[in-house]
Design a protein around this motif. Structure first.
Motif, PDB file in Angstrom:
ATOM      1  N   GLU A 121      35.866  46.524  21.428  1.00  0.00           N
ATOM      2  CA  GLU A 121      36.879  47.220  22.213  1.00  0.00           C
ATOM      3  C   GLU A 121      37.587  46.229  23.134  1.00  0.00           C
ATOM      4  O   GLU A 121      36.947  45.361  23.738  1.00  0.00           O
ATOM      5  CB  GLU A 121      36.237  48.328  23.053  1.00  0.00           C
ATOM      6  N   LEU A 122      38.902  46.377  23.213  1.00  0.00           N
ATOM      7  CA  LEU A 122      39.687  45.531  24.107  1.00  0.00           C
ATOM      8  C   LEU A 122      39.479  46.000  25.541  1.00  0.00           C
ATOM      9  O   LEU A 122      39.733  47.161  25.866  1.00  0.00           O
ATOM     10  CB  LEU A 122      41.171  45.611  23.722  1.00  0.00           C
ATOM     11  N   GLY A 123      39.007  45.087  26.404  1.00  0.00           N
ATOM     12  CA  GLY A 123      38.718  45.462  27.785  1.00  0.00           C
ATOM     13  C   GLY A 123      39.691  44.914  28.803  1.00  0.00           C
ATOM     14  O   GLY A 123      39.813  45.444  29.913  1.00  0.00           O
ATOM     15  N   GLN A 124      40.402  43.837  28.445  1.00  0.00           N
ATOM     16  CA  GLN A 124      41.319  43.208  29.393  1.00  0.00           C
ATOM     17  C   GLN A 124      42.205  42.225  28.624  1.00  0.00           C
ATOM     18  O   GLN A 124      41.815  41.717  27.564  1.00  0.00           O
ATOM     19  CB  GLN A 124      40.539  42.457  30.485  1.00  0.00           C
ATOM     20  N   VAL A 125      43.384  41.966  29.172  1.00  0.00           N
ATOM     21  CA  VAL A 125      44.261  40.939  28.610  1.00  0.00           C
ATOM     22  C   VAL A 125      44.591  39.931  29.694  1.00  0.00           C
ATOM     23  O   VAL A 125      44.971  40.306  30.806  1.00  0.00           O
ATOM     24  CB  VAL A 125      45.556  41.546  28.024  1.00  0.00           C
ATOM     25  N   GLU A 126      44.418  38.668  29.345  1.00  0.00           N
ATOM     26  CA  GLU A 126      44.849  37.587  30.222  1.00  0.00           C
ATOM     27  C   GLU A 126      46.126  36.964  29.659  1.00  0.00           C
ATOM     28  O   GLU A 126      46.375  37.013  28.455  1.00  0.00           O
ATOM     29  CB  GLU A 126      43.780  36.492  30.331  1.00  0.00           C
ATOM     30  N   ARG A 127      46.906  36.394  30.541  1.00  0.00           N
ATOM     31  CA  ARG A 127      48.100  35.658  30.134  1.00  0.00           C
ATOM     32  C   ARG A 127      47.780  34.167  30.131  1.00  0.00           C
ATOM     33  O   ARG A 127      47.365  33.607  31.149  1.00  0.00           O
ATOM     34  CB  ARG A 127      49.247  35.925  31.100  1.00  0.00           C
ATOM     35  N   ILE A 128      47.943  33.533  28.973  1.00  0.00           N
ATOM     36  CA  ILE A 128      47.872  32.079  28.904  1.00  0.00           C
ATOM     37  C   ILE A 128      49.265  31.552  29.246  1.00  0.00           C
ATOM     38  O   ILE A 128      50.257  31.961  28.632  1.00  0.00           O
ATOM     39  CB  ILE A 128      47.461  31.596  27.500  1.00  0.00           C
ATOM     40  N   SER A 129      49.341  30.674  30.233  1.00  0.00           N
ATOM     41  CA  SER A 129      50.629  30.129  30.664  1.00  0.00           C
ATOM     42  C   SER A 129      50.576  28.617  30.626  1.00  0.00           C
ATOM     43  O   SER A 129      49.499  28.008  30.707  1.00  0.00           O
ATOM     44  CB  SER A 129      50.970  30.596  32.082  1.00  0.00           C
ATOM     45  N   GLU A 130      51.758  28.025  30.526  1.00  0.00           N
ATOM     46  CA  GLU A 130      51.847  26.566  30.522  1.00  0.00           C
ATOM     47  C   GLU A 130      52.932  26.120  31.491  1.00  0.00           C
ATOM     48  O   GLU A 130      54.016  26.721  31.561  1.00  0.00           O
ATOM     49  CB  GLU A 130      52.168  26.046  29.126  1.00  0.00           C
ATOM     50  N   LEU A 131      52.634  25.075  32.223  1.00  0.00           N
ATOM     51  CA  LEU A 131      53.603  24.401  33.072  1.00  0.00           C
ATOM     52  C   LEU A 131      53.905  23.055  32.446  1.00  0.00           C
ATOM     53  O   LEU A 131      53.003  22.222  32.285  1.00  0.00           O
ATOM     54  CB  LEU A 131      53.047  24.203  34.480  1.00  0.00           C
ATOM     55  N   ARG A 132      55.146  22.828  32.068  1.00  0.00           N
ATOM     56  CA  ARG A 132      55.541  21.540  31.525  1.00  0.00           C
ATOM     57  C   ARG A 132      55.813  20.570  32.672  1.00  0.00           C
ATOM     58  O   ARG A 132      56.485  20.919  33.643  1.00  0.00           O
ATOM     59  CB  ARG A 132      56.794  21.688  30.665  1.00  0.00           C
ATOM     60  N   LEU A 133      55.273  19.376  32.549  1.00  0.00           N
ATOM     61  CA  LEU A 133      55.447  18.358  33.583  1.00  0.00           C
ATOM     62  C   LEU A 133      56.438  17.294  33.115  1.00  0.00           C
ATOM     63  O   LEU A 133      56.578  17.069  31.908  1.00  0.00           O
ATOM     64  CB  LEU A 133      54.093  17.715  33.899  1.00  0.00           C
TER      65      LEU A 133
END
Length: 367
Positions: A173-185
């Motif tokens: 069961e899906l319990g939570q969603v996280e956002r994967i983010s990227e910062l370009r340097l």
């Protein structure tokens, strides 16, 4: 063709790198890295054999077992090529009821029942160990299609995503969603300075910013342990079971020594509350020294609950990015992972220039 699963044993760090145990560890890391490339890009987030070995064998609260799956009855050449890698982790003191499996099937061998076979093996091991629930974090890079909302109402995954479909089919069961983010340097230095100045002005004179690389000063280990312990119960968990983690100074030292043994360095930014003499905020970045151009990984950013609302989270994150630019200007980016319901930290990230990369699902299965 059916498959057999082999549990790995750690190689001796001082042994010949041509030894079989090292070869199996390299194959394990290779499968994991090919699997993550769909989300992060080829070669941009890597598990080296050195990192896998350090996480596997060095002292800490988590016990890890590693496995490879091979074709049964294959030719000699094929028998040297595993088709899946798997890991099973438990943390007996922190989470006595949970086990954490992870399975990666090499792309040419998917949709042949290998994932089902390996996942069932890990589930059997967890049951035999007395675990009553499984949890897993899985990237879902598939875009488009019908979206399936997390039970929190924040974030979603594609109903067409192969990993999501596999998990639903097998009772997760899906319990939570996280956002994967990227910062370009690089980030323009003026932008970071402006964030730091505004955050420091909001915090006021009672707070002092500290930055350092490598192992932490012993006088701060108890404070860092307290911050990490608070994070384990304060961070949003959605519908997932969450247990308080037991942190002390020795656990912080173990975490830092494990990162160094894995071939990483790490940068810290923290805020000292001058009246109390204690650290009340921290942010940590890890970088792989074997290729410093790869993106850094954002570890926890923590602010003590009684000191929130003073922009300390922005202060430590922006200050650590300045430290990263000064010490390792070759680094090309930063990856971070945040619960979709953690609106405050997502706003901080967006202000710094992070952009969404993919969702990551937190899944649970009751045994």
């Amino acid at each position: 063709m059916d498959y057999f699963i082999r549990e790995l044993t750690p190689p001796d760090p001082g042994s010949n790198r041509d030894a079989e145990a090292w070869g199996l560890l390299e194959r394990f890391a290779g499968i994991v890295n090919r699997g993550s490339a769909d989300t992060y890009g080829a070669g941009r987030l890597l598990e080296t054999s050195q990192r896998v070995l350090a996480d596997w064998t060095m002292p800490g609260p988590v016990t890890t077992r590693l496995f490879l799956a091979f074709p049964r009855g294959a030719s000699d050449l094929e028998a040297e090529r595993p088709v899946a890698a798997a890991k099973l982790m438990v943390s007996p003191r922190d989470s006595p009821s949970l086990a954490y499996p992870h399975v990666v099937v090499d792309a040419p061998h998917r949709r042949r029942g290998i994932g089902t076979c390996v996942a069932a093996h890990l589930e059997d091991l967890a049951r035999a160990d007395g675990r009553t629930s499984l949890q897993a974090w899985v990237e879902h890079p598939t875009a488009g299609g019908e979206r399936v909302l997390a039970p929190t109402g924040h974030g979603s995954v594609s109903g067409a995503d192969p990993a999501a479909r596999f998990l639903w089919k097998h009772g997760w069961e899906l319990g939570q969603v996280e956002r994967i983010s990227e910062l370009r340097l690089p980030v323009p230095a003026g932008r970071l300075r402006a964030h730091i100045e505004a955050a420091a002005a909001r915090a006021g004179a009672a707070y002092r910013l500290l930055t350092w690389e490598g192992e932490s000063d012993p006088e701060y280990l108890d404070d860092l342990a307290r911050l990490n312990g608070d994070m384990s119960i304060d961070a949003p968990a959605g519908d997932l079971e969450a247990d308080e983690e037991h942190w002390d100074a020795e656990r912080v030292s173990q975490m830092e020594r494990r990162a160094l043994a894995a071939g990483s360095t790490f940068l810290n930014a923290a805020v000292l509350h001058i009246p109390s003499g204690t650290l009340v905020a921290q942010s940590m970045l890890q970088l792989d020294l074997d290729d410093i151009t790869r993106p850094a990984q954002q570890d926890n950013t923590l602010v003590t609950s009684t000191h929130r609302g003073r922009r300390l989270g922005m202060l430590v994150k922006a200050a650590n990015l300045v430290q990263l630019a000064e010490r390792y200007p070759e680094c090309t980016g930063v990856f971070t992972w945040n619960a979709e319901e953690n609106a405050h930290m997502l706003r901080v990230n967006e202000a710094l220039g992070f952009v969404p990369l993919a969702p990551e699902g937190g899944w649970q299965k009751r045994l």
